[in-house]
Design a protein around this motif. Sequence first.
Motif, PDB file in Angstrom:
ATOM      1  N   GLY A   1       9.549  51.594  40.246  1.00 25.08           N
ATOM      2  CA  GLY A   1      10.298  51.910  41.458  1.00 25.08           C
ATOM      3  C   GLY A   1       9.380  51.919  42.651  1.00 25.08           C
ATOM      4  N   THR A   2       9.987  52.063  43.809  1.00 25.10           N
ATOM      5  CA  THR A   2       9.146  52.197  45.006  1.00 25.10           C
ATOM      6  C   THR A   2       8.667  53.639  45.139  1.00 25.10           C
ATOM      7  OG1 THR A   2      11.272  52.107  46.133  1.00 25.10           O
ATOM      8  CG2 THR A   2       9.821  50.283  46.465  1.00 25.10           C
ATOM      9  N   PHE A   3       9.474  54.587  44.644  1.00 31.44           N
ATOM     10  CA  PHE A   3       9.100  56.006  44.705  1.00 31.44           C
ATOM     11  C   PHE A   3       8.675  56.386  46.126  1.00 31.44           C
ATOM     12  CE2 PHE A   3       8.055  54.755  40.197  1.00 31.44           C
ATOM     13  CZ  PHE A   3       9.208  55.300  39.662  1.00 31.44           C
TER      14      PHE A   3
ATOM     15  N   HIS B   1      12.777  42.789  45.493  1.00 31.49           N
ATOM     16  CA  HIS B   1      14.202  42.762  45.808  1.00 31.49           C
ATOM     17  C   HIS B   1      14.563  43.493  47.098  1.00 31.49           C
ATOM     18  CE1 HIS B   1      14.983  41.193  41.811  1.00 31.49           C
ATOM     19  NE2 HIS B   1      14.200  42.134  41.341  1.00 31.49           N
ATOM     20  N   ARG B   2      13.595  43.951  47.858  1.00 26.62           N
ATOM     21  CA  ARG B   2      13.947  44.789  49.004  1.00 26.62           C
ATOM     22  C   ARG B   2      12.847  44.765  50.048  1.00 26.62           C
ATOM     23  NH1 ARG B   2      14.379  50.685  47.053  1.00 26.62           N
ATOM     24  NH2 ARG B   2      13.560  51.121  49.128  1.00 26.62           N
ATOM     25  N   GLY B   3      13.049  45.492  51.153  1.00 27.00           N
ATOM     26  CA  GLY B   3      12.074  45.504  52.235  1.00 27.00           C
ATOM     27  C   GLY B   3      10.852  46.340  51.896  1.00 27.00           C
TER      28      GLY B   3
ATOM     29  N   GLN C   1      24.039  63.094  36.202  1.00 27.23           N
ATOM     30  CA  GLN C   1      24.097  62.396  37.484  1.00 27.23           C
ATOM     31  C   GLN C   1      23.578  63.271  38.606  1.00 27.23           C
ATOM     32  OE1 GLN C   1      24.931  59.083  37.946  1.00 27.23           O
ATOM     33  NE2 GLN C   1      24.596  59.293  35.757  1.00 27.23           N
ATOM     34  N   LEU C   2      22.582  62.791  39.274  1.00 26.64           N
ATOM     35  CA  LEU C   2      22.039  63.496  40.435  1.00 26.64           C
ATOM     36  C   LEU C   2      22.153  62.531  41.609  1.00 26.64           C
ATOM     37  CD1 LEU C   2      18.880  64.913  38.652  1.00 26.64           C
ATOM     38  CD2 LEU C   2      20.899  66.202  39.349  1.00 26.64           C
ATOM     39  N   ASP C   3      23.010  62.859  42.532  1.00 23.36           N
ATOM     40  CA  ASP C   3      23.271  61.947  43.645  1.00 23.36           C
ATOM     41  C   ASP C   3      22.169  62.096  44.699  1.00 23.36           C
ATOM     42  OD1 ASP C   3      24.370  60.172  45.344  1.00 23.36           O
ATOM     43  OD2 ASP C   3      26.079  61.413  45.941  1.00 23.36           O
ATOM     44  N   ILE C   4      20.993  61.626  44.310  1.00 21.66           N
ATOM     45  CA  ILE C   4      19.812  61.766  45.164  1.00 21.66           C
ATOM     46  C   ILE C   4      19.247  60.372  45.379  1.00 21.66           C
ATOM     47  CG2 ILE C   4      17.491  62.769  45.345  1.00 21.66           C
ATOM     48  CD1 ILE C   4      18.351  64.843  43.233  1.00 21.66           C
ATOM     49  N   SER C   5      18.893  60.039  46.609  1.00 22.49           N
ATOM     50  CA  SER C   5      18.213  58.772  46.841  1.00 22.49           C
ATOM     51  C   SER C   5      17.051  58.996  47.795  1.00 22.49           C
ATOM     52  CB  SER C   5      19.163  57.723  47.421  1.00 22.49           C
ATOM     53  OG  SER C   5      19.445  58.017  48.768  1.00 22.49           O
ATOM     54  N   ALA C   6      16.036  58.160  47.634  1.00 21.89           N
ATOM     55  CA  ALA C   6      14.887  58.243  48.530  1.00 21.89           C
ATOM     56  C   ALA C   6      15.322  57.944  49.965  1.00 21.89           C
ATOM     57  CB  ALA C   6      13.814  57.261  48.065  1.00 21.89           C
ATOM     58  N   THR C   7      16.291  57.044  50.119  1.00 22.76           N
ATOM     59  CA  THR C   7      16.787  56.711  51.468  1.00 22.76           C
ATOM     60  C   THR C   7      17.315  57.962  52.156  1.00 22.76           C
ATOM     61  OG1 THR C   7      17.421  54.527  50.677  1.00 22.76           O
ATOM     62  CG2 THR C   7      18.429  55.245  52.739  1.00 22.76           C
ATOM     63  N   ALA C   8      18.120  58.755  51.429  1.00 24.29           N
ATOM     64  CA  ALA C   8      18.707  59.964  52.021  1.00 24.29           C
ATOM     65  C   ALA C   8      17.611  60.989  52.335  1.00 24.29           C
ATOM     66  CB  ALA C   8      19.741  60.556  51.068  1.00 24.29           C
ATOM     67  N   ILE C   9      16.624  61.085  51.458  1.00 26.40           N
ATOM     68  CA  ILE C   9      15.514  62.031  51.700  1.00 26.40           C
ATOM     69  C   ILE C   9      14.730  61.613  52.946  1.00 26.40           C
ATOM     70  CG2 ILE C   9      13.299  62.846  50.776  1.00 26.40           C
ATOM     71  CD1 ILE C   9      14.621  62.793  47.973  1.00 26.40           C
ATOM     72  N   ARG C  10      14.468  60.320  53.084  1.00 25.17           N
ATOM     73  CA  ARG C  10      13.738  59.859  54.287  1.00 25.17           C
ATOM     74  C   ARG C  10      14.536  60.165  55.547  1.00 25.17           C
ATOM     75  NH1 ARG C  10      12.973  55.285  50.955  1.00 25.17           N
ATOM     76  NH2 ARG C  10      14.430  54.027  52.182  1.00 25.17           N
ATOM     77  N   ALA C  11      15.860  59.973  55.469  1.00 24.55           N
ATOM     78  CA  ALA C  11      16.709  60.229  56.643  1.00 24.55           C
ATOM     79  C   ALA C  11      16.688  61.716  57.008  1.00 24.55           C
ATOM     80  CB  ALA C  11      18.135  59.752  56.369  1.00 24.55           C
TER      81      ALA C  11
ATOM     82  N   VAL D   1       9.234  59.780  45.341  1.00 27.23           N
ATOM     83  CA  VAL D   1       9.789  60.121  44.026  1.00 27.23           C
ATOM     84  C   VAL D   1      10.646  61.384  44.158  1.00 27.23           C
ATOM     85  CG1 VAL D   1       7.716  61.451  43.410  1.00 27.23           C
ATOM     86  CG2 VAL D   1       9.150  60.489  41.584  1.00 27.23           C
ATOM     87  N   HIS D   2      11.722  61.480  43.361  1.00 27.65           N
ATOM     88  CA  HIS D   2      12.624  62.640  43.473  1.00 27.65           C
ATOM     89  C   HIS D   2      13.217  62.972  42.094  1.00 27.65           C
ATOM     90  CE1 HIS D   2      15.897  59.714  43.353  1.00 27.65           C
ATOM     91  NE2 HIS D   2      15.382  59.076  44.400  1.00 27.65           N
ATOM     92  N   PHE D   3      14.044  64.018  42.049  1.00 30.33           N
ATOM     93  CA  PHE D   3      14.585  64.464  40.755  1.00 30.33           C
ATOM     94  C   PHE D   3      15.540  63.439  40.137  1.00 30.33           C
ATOM     95  CE2 PHE D   3      13.696  69.032  42.213  1.00 30.33           C
ATOM     96  CZ  PHE D   3      12.511  69.096  41.491  1.00 30.33           C
ATOM     97  N   GLY D   4      16.105  62.555  40.943  1.00 25.92           N
ATOM     98  CA  GLY D   4      16.954  61.478  40.405  1.00 25.92           C
ATOM     99  C   GLY D   4      16.157  60.486  39.569  1.00 25.92           C
ATOM    100  N   HIS D   5      14.827  60.454  39.759  1.00 25.11           N
ATOM    101  CA  HIS D   5      13.962  59.655  38.877  1.00 25.11           C
ATOM    102  C   HIS D   5      13.510  60.483  37.671  1.00 25.11           C
ATOM    103  CE1 HIS D   5      12.776  57.863  42.993  1.00 25.11           C
ATOM    104  NE2 HIS D   5      13.537  56.960  42.406  1.00 25.11           N
ATOM    105  N   LEU D   6      13.125  61.727  37.951  1.00 26.32           N
ATOM    106  CA  LEU D   6      12.434  62.536  36.936  1.00 26.32           C
ATOM    107  C   LEU D   6      13.366  63.023  35.836  1.00 26.32           C
ATOM    108  CD1 LEU D   6      10.333  64.434  39.582  1.00 26.32           C
ATOM    109  CD2 LEU D   6       9.376  62.919  37.838  1.00 26.32           C
TER     110      LEU D   6
ATOM    111  N   MET E   1      22.092  51.849  36.488  1.00 28.56           N
ATOM    112  CA  MET E   1      23.132  50.821  36.392  1.00 28.56           C
ATOM    113  C   MET E   1      23.102  49.907  37.623  1.00 28.56           C
ATOM    114  SD  MET E   1      25.229  49.650  34.326  1.00 28.56           S
ATOM    115  CE  MET E   1      26.470  50.244  33.259  1.00 28.56           C
ATOM    116  N   ASP E   2      22.738  50.467  38.778  1.00 31.65           N
ATOM    117  CA  ASP E   2      22.683  49.647  40.001  1.00 31.65           C
ATOM    118  C   ASP E   2      21.655  48.521  39.833  1.00 31.65           C
ATOM    119  OD1 ASP E   2      20.689  51.617  39.928  1.00 31.65           O
ATOM    120  OD2 ASP E   2      20.511  51.724  42.108  1.00 31.65           O
ATOM    121  N   ALA E   3      20.506  48.873  39.315  1.00 32.78           N
ATOM    122  CA  ALA E   3      19.459  47.871  39.116  1.00 32.78           C
ATOM    123  C   ALA E   3      19.871  46.877  38.023  1.00 32.78           C
ATOM    124  CB  ALA E   3      18.142  48.546  38.740  1.00 32.78           C
TER     125      ALA E   3
END
Length: 217
Positions: free
Chosen positions: A7-9, A42-44, A169-179, A12-17, A105-107
Amino acid sequence: MILILGGTFDPVHFGHLRPALEIMECLGADEVRFMPCRIPPHRGAPAVSAAHRLAMVERAVQGQPGFMVDRRELEREGPSYSVDTLESLRAEVGDQRPLCLMMGMDAFGGFRSWHRWQDILGLAHVVVAHRPGSPLRDPEDWISEAATEDPAILRDTPAGAVFFRSVTQLDISATAIRAMLRRGESPRYLLPDSVLEYIRLQGLYADHPGDRSARFA
Ligand code: ATP
């Protein structure tokens, strides 16, 4: 058995761990290798440097038996293709040891667009951590042939199966944490305190690093 979570991590967050721990326990894997990528194909570009992302993952895995960080993608030039990573890991561990590439599943939805995806299945199993319920309504033929819900198959063969497993399911994303961090909000309880502490000390992800201290009081 070695489980690999790339991952890009960022960060890193609890959705990974948490899914990594659940899958490690359900498969009886010896280790989980968190593998931060250098240049995601696959991304920026990540928001912070590879050195910071690595330092955060190292903090996150501390104290959990079996969890470790593998730096090989950061040390390799060019894009981080999973197939190259698995080839290098396979050369180290020999032909027989099961390798399991874990993803959400997204990946997995885009798996067939990955560089040399068929070769990936020759090198490792794919473990898909998904939401509770049926993972796929109409699985394509290649998935039906490789799919299994039996952990023993993954333990007894080195590669080639696709294993589906529901995880908390932990609805956590690095994008949301950065925001949140950009807005000056605290992402506490979405990621380990040790990682948040590092973010705070290094002034990462903040628009105004000068006044960040007040945000994490
Ligand atoms: P970003 O928001 O920057 O896209 P991310 O939070 O999705 O990042 P990545 O480092 O891109 O994190 O994810 C690495 C792997 O972890 C991927 O396989 C992804 O599917 C999985 N993953 C990320 N977040 C979760 C989550 N909340 N639950 C389960 N799996 C996750």
